[in-house]
Enzyme design. Structure first.
Site, mmCIF file in Angstrom:
data_model
loop_
_atom_site.group_PDB
_atom_site.id
_atom_site.type_symbol
_atom_site.label_atom_id
_atom_site.label_comp_id
_atom_site.label_asym_id
_atom_site.label_seq_id
_atom_site.Cartn_x
_atom_site.Cartn_y
_atom_site.Cartn_z
ATOM 1 N N GLY A 42 -9.532 -15.967 29.466
ATOM 2 C CA GLY A 42 -9.294 -15.636 30.872
ATOM 3 C C GLY A 42 -10.479 -14.853 31.418
ATOM 4 N N SER A 115 -13.927 -17.675 24.501
ATOM 5 C CA SER A 115 -14.201 -17.552 25.921
ATOM 6 C C SER A 115 -14.192 -16.064 26.302
ATOM 7 C CB SER A 115 -13.185 -18.382 26.714
ATOM 8 O OG SER A 115 -13.545 -18.510 28.060
ATOM 9 N N TRP A 116 -13.399 -15.645 27.275
ATOM 10 C CA TRP A 116 -13.274 -14.198 27.534
ATOM 11 C C TRP A 116 -12.850 -13.475 26.262
ATOM 12 C CZ3 TRP A 116 -14.068 -9.734 29.665
ATOM 13 C CH2 TRP A 116 -13.161 -8.689 29.450
ATOM 14 N N ASP A 272 -19.896 -27.650 26.719
ATOM 15 C CA ASP A 272 -19.112 -26.610 27.375
ATOM 16 C C ASP A 272 -19.816 -26.230 28.674
ATOM 17 O OD1 ASP A 272 -17.821 -24.266 28.144
ATOM 18 O OD2 ASP A 272 -17.693 -23.466 26.109
ATOM 19 N N HIS A 300 -15.245 -26.961 26.331
ATOM 20 C CA HIS A 300 -14.929 -25.537 26.218
ATOM 21 C C HIS A 300 -13.623 -25.244 25.472
ATOM 22 C CE1 HIS A 300 -14.831 -21.316 27.351
ATOM 23 N NE2 HIS A 300 -13.631 -21.467 27.893
#
Length: 323
Positions: A42, A115-116, A272, A300
């Protein structure tokens, strides 16, 4: 991926220095196994039952069985209040991870994030390097302004032009020179219809670009009111504030030196566009000791077959080292 399992413990714990935030957590797998904490993406994405399946839950395979800890970060998933931005920064979340470790009585644990979640994993490890056994990271994101510009202003738009047009649609042409700022005003509008429409458009842009092959189920997820609101509001809040960090902070030599000794495996999709491979390569240049796997046929999402497979292998490798 390992077979589906259910948690044997779940509940809420208070956000550090916050009377408002109550964070959902759960524990599954082997109570006697090697502890790993999963940090979701996120920010604002929340966890999913399938996230448990990256890790070996077996009671009788002590060499790599796991105590699997998942939690929903402030305002995300099952945590309450949903989509809350007050006292919601990178460093608040780092404090929450450490509070959860102490609550569960874990001395050191493996940290797994994509990711985050990779951003937060690096921030946590650089703050508490003595509490981290290993890192498994996917889709490296260090929240530099250049990374945000690529995805939200000029970059990914060249590869997904039809989805980009849908992302542009809620924003008047005069404001499109700064899409994050334009969305910020709408996501925080007092008009619920404006806010929700902006949230869905923001979430749909990321869901539409997260896989090598666009996934209809992911697009549908972006249309869910609760998910879209939390995901979009929290992401935009972090990004408009540049992650509450210095530009490039996580890659600075003095920060990498704190964690250089920690065994680390990075899994990166070649195609990605949400978190392009150039950032994983920047991490590799700053930290040559890491193992970097670039998956040639992936974007991704952690749900793509090549990425799933390599993440499971990486998690098992770290557990089997007996760190």
């Amino acid at each position: 991926m390992y077979s589906p399992i259910k948690p044997y413990e779940s509940g809420f714990f208070p956000g550090v220095n916050s009377e408002k935030h109550k964070l959902y957590y759960e524990v599954s797998g082997n109570k006697e196994g090697d502890p790993v904490v999963f940090l979701h993406g996120g920010p604002g994405g929340g966890t999913d039952a399938k996230d448990r399946q990256f890790f070996n839950p077996e009671k009788y395979k002590a060499s790599n069985s796991r105590v699997i800890v998942l939690f929903d970060q402030r305002g995300a998933g099952k945590s309450i209040p949903s989509a809350e931005l007050e006292n919601n920064t990178t460093w608040d979340l780092v404090k929450d991870i450490e509070a959860l470790r102490q609550k569960l009585g874990v001395a050191k644990w493996h940290v797994f994030g994509g990711s985050w979640g990779s951003t937060l994993s690096l921030a946590y490890a650089e703050t508490h390097p003595d509490r981290v056994k290993s890192l498994v990271l996917r889709g490296i994101f260090t929240l530099r302004p250049s990374e945000l510009r690529f995805f939200y202003q000029d970059g990914a738009s060249h590869l997904f032009p039809e989805q980009w047009d849908e992302y542009l649609a809620p924003i008047p042409e005069a404001e499109r020179h700064d899409m994050m700022k334009a969305y910020h005003s709408r996501l925080n509008s007092s008009d619920a219809k404006i806010s929700l429409a902006a949230a869905k458009a923001w979430a749909k842009w990321e869901m539409a670009t997260s896989r090598l092959i666009v996934d209809a189920a992911a697009i549908a997820h972006a249309e869910e009111d609760g998910f879209a609101t939390a995901f979009a509001r929290i992401e935009n809040h972090y990004f408009i504030n540049e992650g509450f960090m210095r530009d490039g902070q996580l890659l600075e030599k003095q920060e990498i030196d704190k964690i250089r000794h920690i065994p680390t495996i990075v899994v990166q999709g070649r195609y990605d566009v949400v978190c392009p491979a150039t950032t994983a390569w920047a991490l590799k240049r700053a930290w040559p000791e890491i193992t970097l796997h670039i998956i040639p046929d992936a974007g991704h999402s952690s749900r793509e077959p090549g990425i799933e497979k390599k993440l499971v292998e990486a998690a098992d490798t770290m557990a089997s080292k007996g760190l």
